[in-house]
Design a protein around this motif. Structure first.
Motif, PDB file in Angstrom:
ATOM      1  N   LYS A  72       0.651  -1.072   0.226  1.00 25.85           N
ATOM      2  CA  LYS A  72      -0.151  -0.312   0.235  1.00 25.85           C
ATOM      3  C   LYS A  72       0.536   1.205  -0.539  1.00 25.85           C
ATOM      4  CE  LYS A  72      -3.755  -2.871   1.965  1.00 25.85           C
ATOM      5  NZ  LYS A  72      -3.871  -2.053   4.422  1.00 25.85           N
ATOM      6  N   GLN A  73       0.259   2.144  -0.865  1.00 25.34           N
ATOM      7  CA  GLN A  73       1.299   3.289  -0.483  1.00 25.34           C
ATOM      8  C   GLN A  73       0.179   4.876  -0.100  1.00 25.34           C
ATOM      9  OE1 GLN A  73       3.966   3.615  -2.161  1.00 25.34           O
ATOM     10  NE2 GLN A  73       3.817   1.703  -2.635  1.00 25.34           N
ATOM     11  N   PRO A  74       0.160   4.321   1.902  1.00 27.09           N
ATOM     12  CA  PRO A  74      -0.066   5.188   2.885  1.00 27.09           C
ATOM     13  C   PRO A  74       1.362   6.654   2.381  1.00 27.09           C
ATOM     14  CG  PRO A  74       0.879   3.943   3.780  1.00 27.09           C
ATOM     15  CD  PRO A  74       0.844   3.382   2.793  1.00 27.09           C
ATOM     16  N   ASP A  75       0.139   7.820   3.130  1.00 30.70           N
ATOM     17  CA  ASP A  75       1.708   9.230   2.994  1.00 30.70           C
ATOM     18  C   ASP A  75       2.556   8.709   4.733  1.00 30.70           C
ATOM     19  OD1 ASP A  75       1.308  12.401   4.224  1.00 30.70           O
ATOM     20  OD2 ASP A  75       1.760  11.615   2.363  1.00 30.70           O
ATOM     21  N   VAL A  76       3.447   9.691   4.347  1.00 32.79           N
ATOM     22  CA  VAL A  76       4.522   9.105   5.132  1.00 32.79           C
ATOM     23  C   VAL A  76       4.044   9.129   6.527  1.00 32.79           C
ATOM     24  CG1 VAL A  76       7.221   9.404   6.302  1.00 32.79           C
ATOM     25  CG2 VAL A  76       6.458   9.501   3.271  1.00 32.79           C
ATOM     26  N   SER A  77       3.200  10.948   6.751  1.00 29.44           N
ATOM     27  CA  SER A  77       2.642  11.177   7.920  1.00 29.44           C
ATOM     28  C   SER A  77       1.912   9.698   8.840  1.00 29.44           C
ATOM     29  CB  SER A  77       2.050  12.204   7.796  1.00 29.44           C
ATOM     30  OG  SER A  77       0.933  12.283   7.212  1.00 29.44           O
ATOM     31  N   ASN A  78       1.685   8.727   7.822  1.00 26.91           N
ATOM     32  CA  ASN A  78       0.518   8.021   8.625  1.00 26.91           C
ATOM     33  C   ASN A  78       1.672   6.941   9.647  1.00 26.91           C
ATOM     34  OD1 ASN A  78      -0.629   5.433   9.091  1.00 26.91           O
ATOM     35  ND2 ASN A  78      -2.376   6.391   7.750  1.00 26.91           N
ATOM     36  N   VAL A  79       3.026   7.002   9.267  1.00 31.11           N
ATOM     37  CA  VAL A  79       4.270   6.720  10.398  1.00 31.11           C
ATOM     38  C   VAL A  79       3.805   6.835  11.612  1.00 31.11           C
ATOM     39  CG1 VAL A  79       6.415   5.543  10.905  1.00 31.11           C
ATOM     40  CG2 VAL A  79       5.382   5.393   8.377  1.00 31.11           C
ATOM     41  N   SER A  80       3.810   7.736  11.589  1.00 31.55           N
ATOM     42  CA  SER A  80       4.555   8.927  12.874  1.00 31.55           C
ATOM     43  C   SER A  80       2.931   8.811  13.421  1.00 31.55           C
ATOM     44  CB  SER A  80       4.611  10.404  12.491  1.00 31.55           C
ATOM     45  OG  SER A  80       3.708  11.468  11.730  1.00 31.55           O
ATOM     46  N   VAL A  81       1.883   9.259  12.717  1.00 35.84           N
ATOM     47  CA  VAL A  81       0.577   9.137  13.975  1.00 35.84           C
ATOM     48  C   VAL A  81       0.937   7.493  13.833  1.00 35.84           C
ATOM     49  CG1 VAL A  81      -1.865   9.040  13.298  1.00 35.84           C
ATOM     50  CG2 VAL A  81      -0.235  10.879  11.652  1.00 35.84           C
ATOM     51  N   ARG A  82       0.646   6.566  13.648  1.00 36.10           N
ATOM     52  CA  ARG A  82       0.882   4.914  13.995  1.00 36.10           C
ATOM     53  C   ARG A  82       1.768   4.976  15.582  1.00 36.10           C
ATOM     54  NH1 ARG A  82      -3.225   1.842  12.761  1.00 36.10           N
ATOM     55  NH2 ARG A  82      -3.975   2.674  10.229  1.00 36.10           N
ATOM     56  N   ILE A  83       2.358   5.376  15.288  1.00 36.34           N
ATOM     57  CA  ILE A  83       4.240   6.008  16.288  1.00 36.34           C
ATOM     58  C   ILE A  83       3.233   6.505  18.053  1.00 36.34           C
ATOM     59  CG2 ILE A  83       6.057   6.610  16.616  1.00 36.34           C
ATOM     60  CD1 ILE A  83       7.281   5.030  14.197  1.00 36.34           C
ATOM     61  N   SER A  84       2.473   7.554  17.160  1.00 38.89           N
ATOM     62  CA  SER A  84       2.490   7.954  18.454  1.00 38.89           C
ATOM     63  C   SER A  84       0.773   7.217  18.856  1.00 38.89           C
ATOM     64  CB  SER A  84       1.461   9.677  18.168  1.00 38.89           C
ATOM     65  OG  SER A  84       1.132  10.691  19.159  1.00 38.89           O
ATOM     66  N   LEU A  85       1.085   6.864  18.797  1.00 39.96           N
ATOM     67  CA  LEU A  85      -1.102   6.106  18.944  1.00 39.96           C
ATOM     68  C   LEU A  85      -0.134   5.042  19.800  1.00 39.96           C
ATOM     69  CD1 LEU A  85      -3.055   5.996  16.294  1.00 39.96           C
ATOM     70  CD2 LEU A  85      -3.763   7.225  18.491  1.00 39.96           C
ATOM     71  N   ILE A  86       1.046   4.015  19.666  1.00 40.07           N
ATOM     72  CA  ILE A  86       0.836   3.081  20.047  1.00 40.07           C
ATOM     73  C   ILE A  86       2.845   4.160  21.487  1.00 40.07           C
ATOM     74  CG2 ILE A  86       3.515   1.588  20.113  1.00 40.07           C
ATOM     75  CD1 ILE A  86       3.112   1.372  17.214  1.00 40.07           C
ATOM     76  N   ASN A  87       2.183   4.292  21.368  1.00 38.86           N
ATOM     77  CA  ASN A  87       3.435   5.149  21.974  1.00 38.86           C
ATOM     78  C   ASN A  87       2.156   5.880  23.561  1.00 38.86           C
ATOM     79  OD1 ASN A  87       6.349   5.380  21.820  1.00 38.86           O
ATOM     80  ND2 ASN A  87       6.577   7.367  20.563  1.00 38.86           N
ATOM     81  N   GLN A  88       0.966   6.320  23.303  1.00 32.79           N
ATOM     82  CA  GLN A  88      -0.056   6.758  23.985  1.00 32.79           C
ATOM     83  C   GLN A  88      -0.409   5.796  24.669  1.00 32.79           C
ATOM     84  OE1 GLN A  88      -2.741   9.609  21.487  1.00 32.79           O
ATOM     85  NE2 GLN A  88      -1.486  10.489  20.886  1.00 32.79           N
ATOM     86  N   LYS A  89      -0.802   4.253  23.603  1.00 32.04           N
ATOM     87  CA  LYS A  89      -1.098   2.963  24.326  1.00 32.04           C
ATOM     88  C   LYS A  89      -0.205   2.329  25.053  1.00 32.04           C
ATOM     89  CE  LYS A  89      -4.199   1.832  20.126  1.00 32.04           C
ATOM     90  NZ  LYS A  89      -4.408   0.726  19.147  1.00 32.04           N
ATOM     91  N   ALA A  90       1.054   3.076  25.183  1.00 37.60           N
ATOM     92  CA  ALA A  90       1.770   2.100  26.234  1.00 37.60           C
ATOM     93  C   ALA A  90       1.412   3.125  27.352  1.00 37.60           C
ATOM     94  CB  ALA A  90       3.499   2.050  25.656  1.00 37.60           C
ATOM     95  N   ALA A  91       2.154   4.668  27.354  1.00 32.37           N
ATOM     96  CA  ALA A  91       1.971   5.596  28.345  1.00 32.37           C
ATOM     97  C   ALA A  91       0.008   4.760  29.409  1.00 32.37           C
ATOM     98  CB  ALA A  91       1.336   6.733  28.497  1.00 32.37           C
ATOM     99  N   ARG A  92      -0.603   5.082  28.551  1.00 33.37           N
ATOM    100  CA  ARG A  92      -2.539   4.386  29.328  1.00 33.37           C
ATOM    101  C   ARG A  92      -2.165   3.004  30.291  1.00 33.37           C
ATOM    102  NH1 ARG A  92      -5.669   3.852  24.865  1.00 33.37           N
ATOM    103  NH2 ARG A  92      -5.019   5.436  24.017  1.00 33.37           N
ATOM    104  N   ILE A  93      -1.372   2.575  29.839  1.00 35.85           N
ATOM    105  CA  ILE A  93      -1.273   0.881  31.177  1.00 35.85           C
ATOM    106  C   ILE A  93       0.120   1.340  31.321  1.00 35.85           C
ATOM    107  CG2 ILE A  93      -2.177  -0.525  28.961  1.00 35.85           C
ATOM    108  CD1 ILE A  93       0.391  -1.592  28.514  1.00 35.85           C
TER     109      ILE A  93
END
Length: 76
Positions: free
Chosen positions: A35-56
């Motif tokens: 798939k060819q998502p925008d590169v900004s999609n990577v930073s969004v996904r990484i931000s979500l991973i970090n938020q989920k880790a912080a939540r637990i």
């Protein structure tokens, strides 16, 4: 921690390359399977991973290294 399939692929990719910096293009190639998502999609996904880790009660798992890409945090 509940992760989407894409978030899981990103986190797995980093765990296999612990200690190295990975650029966004390499993440796109490996984690989005043609798939060819925008590169900004990577930073969004990484931000979500970090938020989920912080939540637990964890802390940021992946950090941005300016001019190089992203790196799995060494101090976990």
């Amino acid at each position: 921690m509940h992760l989407t399939p894409t978030e899981f692929r990103i986190l797995s990719y980093f765990s296999q390359r612990e200690g190295t910096t990975v650029d966004a293009d390499a993440l796109l190639a490996h984690c989005y399977h043609g798939k060819q998502p925008d590169v900004s999609n990577v930073s969004v996904r990484i931000s979500l991973i970090n938020q989920k880790a912080a939540r637990i009660g964890g802390r940021r798992l992946i950090r941005f290294v300016r001019g190089r890409g992203y790196k799995f945090c060494d101090d976990i």
